[in-house]
Scaffold this motif. Structure first.
Motif, PDB file in Angstrom:
ATOM      1  N   THR A 240     -62.599 -23.480   1.861  1.00 18.97           N
ATOM      2  CA  THR A 240     -62.938 -24.662   2.743  1.00 18.97           C
ATOM      3  C   THR A 240     -62.833 -25.874   1.876  1.00 18.97           C
ATOM      4  OG1 THR A 240     -64.655 -23.438   3.979  1.00 18.97           O
ATOM      5  CG2 THR A 240     -64.958 -26.155   3.851  1.00 18.97           C
ATOM      6  N   VAL A 241     -63.157 -25.745   0.544  1.00 21.42           N
ATOM      7  CA  VAL A 241     -62.856 -26.900  -0.420  1.00 21.42           C
ATOM      8  C   VAL A 241     -61.176 -27.168  -0.291  1.00 21.42           C
ATOM      9  CG1 VAL A 241     -62.625 -27.510  -2.669  1.00 21.42           C
ATOM     10  CG2 VAL A 241     -64.845 -26.838  -1.910  1.00 21.42           C
ATOM     11  N   GLU A 242     -60.360 -26.049  -0.379  1.00 20.80           N
ATOM     12  CA  GLU A 242     -59.254 -26.264  -0.623  1.00 20.80           C
ATOM     13  C   GLU A 242     -58.632 -27.087   0.922  1.00 20.80           C
ATOM     14  OE1 GLU A 242     -55.335 -23.051  -0.698  1.00 20.80           O
ATOM     15  OE2 GLU A 242     -57.190 -22.518  -1.492  1.00 20.80           O
ATOM     16  N   LEU A 243     -59.160 -26.315   1.856  1.00 16.54           N
ATOM     17  CA  LEU A 243     -58.757 -27.013   3.329  1.00 16.54           C
ATOM     18  C   LEU A 243     -58.912 -28.491   3.415  1.00 16.54           C
ATOM     19  CD1 LEU A 243     -59.427 -23.866   5.447  1.00 16.54           C
ATOM     20  CD2 LEU A 243     -57.176 -24.968   4.789  1.00 16.54           C
ATOM     21  N   LEU A 244     -60.657 -28.907   2.917  1.00 15.91           N
ATOM     22  CA  LEU A 244     -60.859 -29.872   3.006  1.00 15.91           C
ATOM     23  C   LEU A 244     -60.013 -31.364   2.396  1.00 15.91           C
ATOM     24  CD1 LEU A 244     -64.708 -29.753   2.825  1.00 15.91           C
ATOM     25  CD2 LEU A 244     -63.513 -30.411   4.856  1.00 15.91           C
ATOM     26  N   TYR A 245     -59.494 -30.729   1.195  1.00 13.45           N
ATOM     27  CA  TYR A 245     -58.635 -31.533   0.308  1.00 13.45           C
ATOM     28  C   TYR A 245     -57.274 -31.658   0.794  1.00 13.45           C
ATOM     29  CZ  TYR A 245     -61.988 -32.400  -3.536  1.00 13.45           C
ATOM     30  OH  TYR A 245     -63.116 -32.743  -4.229  1.00 13.45           O
ATOM     31  N   LYS A 246     -56.805 -30.671   1.675  1.00 14.56           N
ATOM     32  CA  LYS A 246     -55.473 -30.610   2.148  1.00 14.56           C
ATOM     33  C   LYS A 246     -55.256 -31.323   3.385  1.00 14.56           C
ATOM     34  CE  LYS A 246     -51.772 -27.217   3.159  1.00 14.56           C
ATOM     35  NZ  LYS A 246     -51.417 -25.797   3.172  1.00 14.56           N
ATOM     36  N   TYR A 247     -56.321 -31.186   4.384  1.00 19.72           N
ATOM     37  CA  TYR A 247     -56.348 -31.793   5.640  1.00 19.72           C
ATOM     38  C   TYR A 247     -57.196 -33.049   5.968  1.00 19.72           C
ATOM     39  CZ  TYR A 247     -53.475 -27.528   6.520  1.00 19.72           C
ATOM     40  OH  TYR A 247     -52.470 -26.801   6.521  1.00 19.72           O
ATOM     41  N   VAL A 248     -58.300 -33.028   5.270  1.00 14.31           N
ATOM     42  CA  VAL A 248     -59.418 -33.951   5.688  1.00 14.31           C
ATOM     43  C   VAL A 248     -59.674 -35.173   4.763  1.00 14.31           C
ATOM     44  CG1 VAL A 248     -62.004 -34.144   6.185  1.00 14.31           C
ATOM     45  CG2 VAL A 248     -60.824 -32.280   7.096  1.00 14.31           C
ATOM     46  N   VAL A 249     -59.765 -34.944   3.381  1.00 14.90           N
ATOM     47  CA  VAL A 249     -59.805 -36.014   2.329  1.00 14.90           C
ATOM     48  C   VAL A 249     -58.443 -36.363   2.420  1.00 14.90           C
ATOM     49  CG1 VAL A 249     -60.199 -36.442   0.014  1.00 14.90           C
ATOM     50  CG2 VAL A 249     -61.535 -34.610   1.251  1.00 14.90           C
ATOM     51  N   LYS A 251     -57.080 -38.496   0.101  1.00 16.52           N
ATOM     52  CA  LYS A 251     -56.084 -38.608  -1.056  1.00 16.52           C
ATOM     53  C   LYS A 251     -56.402 -37.472  -2.004  1.00 16.52           C
ATOM     54  CE  LYS A 251     -60.259 -41.331  -2.740  1.00 16.52           C
ATOM     55  NZ  LYS A 251     -60.751 -42.460  -3.091  1.00 16.52           N
ATOM     56  N   PRO A 252     -55.622 -37.038  -2.871  1.00 14.12           N
ATOM     57  CA  PRO A 252     -55.748 -36.011  -3.814  1.00 14.12           C
ATOM     58  C   PRO A 252     -56.993 -35.855  -4.363  1.00 14.12           C
ATOM     59  CG  PRO A 252     -53.479 -37.134  -4.106  1.00 14.12           C
ATOM     60  CD  PRO A 252     -54.323 -37.885  -3.294  1.00 14.12           C
ATOM     61  N   ARG A 253     -57.425 -34.709  -4.964  1.00  7.92           N
ATOM     62  CA  ARG A 253     -58.758 -34.638  -5.597  1.00  7.92           C
ATOM     63  C   ARG A 253     -58.785 -35.514  -6.768  1.00  7.92           C
ATOM     64  NH1 ARG A 253     -60.869 -30.576  -9.400  1.00  7.92           N
ATOM     65  NH2 ARG A 253     -62.946 -30.528  -9.218  1.00  7.92           N
ATOM     66  N   ALA A 254     -57.538 -35.309  -7.581  1.00  9.22           N
ATOM     67  CA  ALA A 254     -57.734 -36.225  -8.766  1.00  9.22           C
ATOM     68  C   ALA A 254     -57.901 -37.629  -8.730  1.00  9.22           C
ATOM     69  CB  ALA A 254     -55.987 -35.882  -9.284  1.00  9.22           C
ATOM     70  N   ASP A 255     -57.602 -38.138  -7.419  1.00  7.54           N
ATOM     71  CA  ASP A 255     -57.560 -39.465  -6.957  1.00  7.54           C
ATOM     72  C   ASP A 255     -59.164 -39.841  -6.669  1.00  7.54           C
ATOM     73  OD1 ASP A 255     -54.994 -40.098  -8.084  1.00  7.54           O
ATOM     74  OD2 ASP A 255     -54.385 -39.849  -5.988  1.00  7.54           O
ATOM     75  N   CYS A 256     -60.135 -38.924  -6.243  1.00  6.68           N
ATOM     76  CA  CYS A 256     -61.397 -38.931  -5.950  1.00  6.68           C
ATOM     77  C   CYS A 256     -62.382 -39.221  -6.913  1.00  6.68           C
ATOM     78  CB  CYS A 256     -61.680 -37.735  -5.106  1.00  6.68           C
ATOM     79  SG  CYS A 256     -60.711 -37.548  -3.682  1.00  6.68           S
ATOM     80  N   THR A 257     -63.232 -39.909  -6.753  1.00  4.49           N
ATOM     81  CA  THR A 257     -64.261 -40.233  -7.702  1.00  4.49           C
ATOM     82  C   THR A 257     -65.095 -38.806  -7.928  1.00  4.49           C
ATOM     83  OG1 THR A 257     -65.928 -41.022  -5.999  1.00  4.49           O
ATOM     84  CG2 THR A 257     -64.429 -42.623  -7.167  1.00  4.49           C
ATOM     85  N   LYS A 258     -66.036 -38.830  -8.812  1.00  2.02           N
ATOM     86  CA  LYS A 258     -66.972 -37.740  -9.058  1.00  2.02           C
ATOM     87  C   LYS A 258     -67.708 -37.788  -7.956  1.00  2.02           C
ATOM     88  CE  LYS A 258     -65.752 -36.027 -13.075  1.00  2.02           C
ATOM     89  NZ  LYS A 258     -64.219 -36.619 -13.406  1.00  2.02           N
ATOM     90  N   GLY A 259     -68.276 -38.642  -7.536  1.00  2.00           N
ATOM     91  CA  GLY A 259     -69.101 -38.857  -6.271  1.00  2.00           C
ATOM     92  C   GLY A 259     -68.456 -38.288  -5.044  1.00  2.00           C
ATOM     93  N   GLU A 260     -67.364 -38.638  -4.799  1.00  2.00           N
ATOM     94  CA  GLU A 260     -66.787 -37.927  -3.522  1.00  2.00           C
ATOM     95  C   GLU A 260     -66.184 -36.776  -3.718  1.00  2.00           C
ATOM     96  OE1 GLU A 260     -63.918 -42.334  -2.512  1.00  2.00           O
ATOM     97  OE2 GLU A 260     -63.325 -40.819  -4.027  1.00  2.00           O
ATOM     98  N   GLN A 261     -65.962 -36.017  -4.720  1.00  2.00           N
ATOM     99  CA  GLN A 261     -65.846 -34.822  -4.917  1.00  2.00           C
ATOM    100  C   GLN A 261     -66.951 -33.756  -4.747  1.00  2.00           C
ATOM    101  OE1 GLN A 261     -64.138 -33.919  -9.007  1.00  2.00           O
ATOM    102  NE2 GLN A 261     -62.440 -35.435  -8.520  1.00  2.00           N
ATOM    103  N   LEU A 262     -68.183 -34.518  -5.226  1.00  4.07           N
ATOM    104  CA  LEU A 262     -69.543 -33.750  -4.558  1.00  4.07           C
ATOM    105  C   LEU A 262     -69.980 -33.850  -3.419  1.00  4.07           C
ATOM    106  CD1 LEU A 262     -71.725 -35.097  -7.677  1.00  4.07           C
ATOM    107  CD2 LEU A 262     -70.515 -32.720  -7.456  1.00  4.07           C
ATOM    108  N   VAL A 263     -69.298 -34.988  -2.597  1.00  4.26           N
ATOM    109  CA  VAL A 263     -69.671 -35.023  -1.290  1.00  4.26           C
ATOM    110  C   VAL A 263     -68.910 -33.723  -0.640  1.00  4.26           C
ATOM    111  CG1 VAL A 263     -69.104 -36.273   1.026  1.00  4.26           C
ATOM    112  CG2 VAL A 263     -70.286 -37.523  -1.001  1.00  4.26           C
TER     113      VAL A 263
END
Length: 362
Positions: A240-249, A251-263
């Motif tokens: 699900t994490v993989e799919l969320l970063y691929k289709y929902v988020v 921007k790439p995970r590397a560009d997300c803040t720590k807070g956004e990653q925890l959401v």
């Protein structure tokens, strides 16, 4: 095999260290640039030191120990926090005639036992699920790296769902052995009126009446409940994490803040939790019934409950497990952030596999 694995996992480089390449013979390299493959396809981590900004090396003994500590916090805290809901759920499962619904269960419990009655079983819950969390999260990370090392990074990427399933099942097998004695005491306290009010009262009484079997008689149904639950919890979360970063988020995970990653972690955890609750609920009902009745077996308890009875208490369990799973992953990931532990990004296809696929299409 385990000693060989841990020598490699601890990332202790030496001049004569041998580095194994997946699916290839062992070769030696005396250069200081020796590397070990991480779980994440295409990522390599220097054996001599942690990556810049990290407090430990990925796959080291220090890393696994911190993962276990994170598991203690995530499982011990969350399970203890929902003891009132768990108590009502267990009572609905074993006595549906008296506890007809969640709200009715709370009302009857408050009337008979007062507000303190809702906290019954908090001690075995805290200690039991802390021990389970240590094994569940700590050993999951160990088995994930071990199995990746066994099959190679290309197969680990291609069959990563099976990797998550097998690693989590292996970890939960041991986690339930740690949990079972406390789970037996918890259910006895919560569902058998007059048996005991505290862990100190329950343990000697269980041993006196049933011996060691009283602590482990529900281990097999506990495995039946927890292993599918944990397999779903980890595999569904990872994908699900993989799919969320691929289709929902956006921007790439590397560009997300720590807070956004925890959401993202919390959202993926809740989705995984809903599925966890459904697949493991019948076995959970059997465990509750088994620990309530002395001399019962898993088969006799299931027959007595019937098909409809096996699904009693599903709604509060979905709410409880969904919230629990989301909070557990959130606490676990937040602990990793706070401890500056390596947090590899979602898996990517290894370059070697990309070249093989490109060669087939040419």
């Amino acid at each position: 095999m385990f000693s060989r694995f841990f020598n490699k996992a601890s990332c202790q480089a030496s001049q004569d260290s041998a580095i194994e390449a997946p699916m290839a013979p062992i070769t030696t390299d005396n250069s200081p640039k020796n590397l070990v493959q991480s779980l994440v396809a295409g990522r390599q981590i220097a054996a001599a030191a942690a990556a810049e900004g990290d407090s430990c090396e990925f796959g080291s003994a220090h890393y696994f120990a911190l993962c276990g500590l994170g598991g203690i916090l995530s499982c011990g805290i969350t399970h203890t926090a929902v003891v009132p809901l768990d108590l009502v759920k267990c009572r609905i499962q074993v006595d549906p005639a008296k506890y007809k619904s969640v709200f009715n269960g709370f009302r009857v419990t408050l009337k008979e036992d007062g507000a303190r009655g809702l906290a019954k079983g908090w001690a075995p819950t805290f200690f039991g699920y802390s021990a389970q969390g240590l094994c569940k999260f700590g050993l999951y990370e160990v088995f994930k790296v071990m199995y990746t090392d066994m099959i190679g990074d290309e197969n680990a990427y291609l069959y990563r769902t099976w990797l998550y399933l097998s690693a989590s099942a292996s970890a939960e097998f041991f986690a339930d052995i740690a949990l079972s004695p406390m789970e037996a005491a918890k259910v006895k306290i919560q569902t058998t009126p007059g048996f005991a009010n505290t862990l100190r009262e329950a343990w000697p009484k269980i041993y006196r009446e049933e011996g060691l079997n009283g602590f482990y008689k529900s281990l097999v149904p506990l495995w039946m409940r927890q292993i599918p639950y944990t397999m779903m919890k980890f595999a569904c979360f990872e994908r699900t994490v993989e799919l969320l970063y691929k289709y929902v988020v956006p921007k790439p995970r590397a560009d997300c803040t720590k807070g956004e990653q925890l959401v993202v972690t919390f959202a993926a955890g809740y989705i995984a939790g809903v599925f966890c609750a459904i697949v493991s609920h019948p076995a959970d009902t059997v465990v509750s019934k088994l620990n309530q009745e002395k001399g019962a077996t898993a088969l006799s308890a299931a027959k007595k409950l019937g098909f409809a009875g096996l699904w009693k208490g599903l709604t509060p369990r979905i709410v409880m497990i969904g919230t629990l799973t989301a909070l557990q992953w959130f606490i676990y990931d937040a602990f990793k952030v706070a401890m500056r532990m390596p947090r590899p990004p979602p898996p990517e296809m290894p370059e070697s596999l990309k070249k093989k696929l490109e060669g087939k299409t040419e």
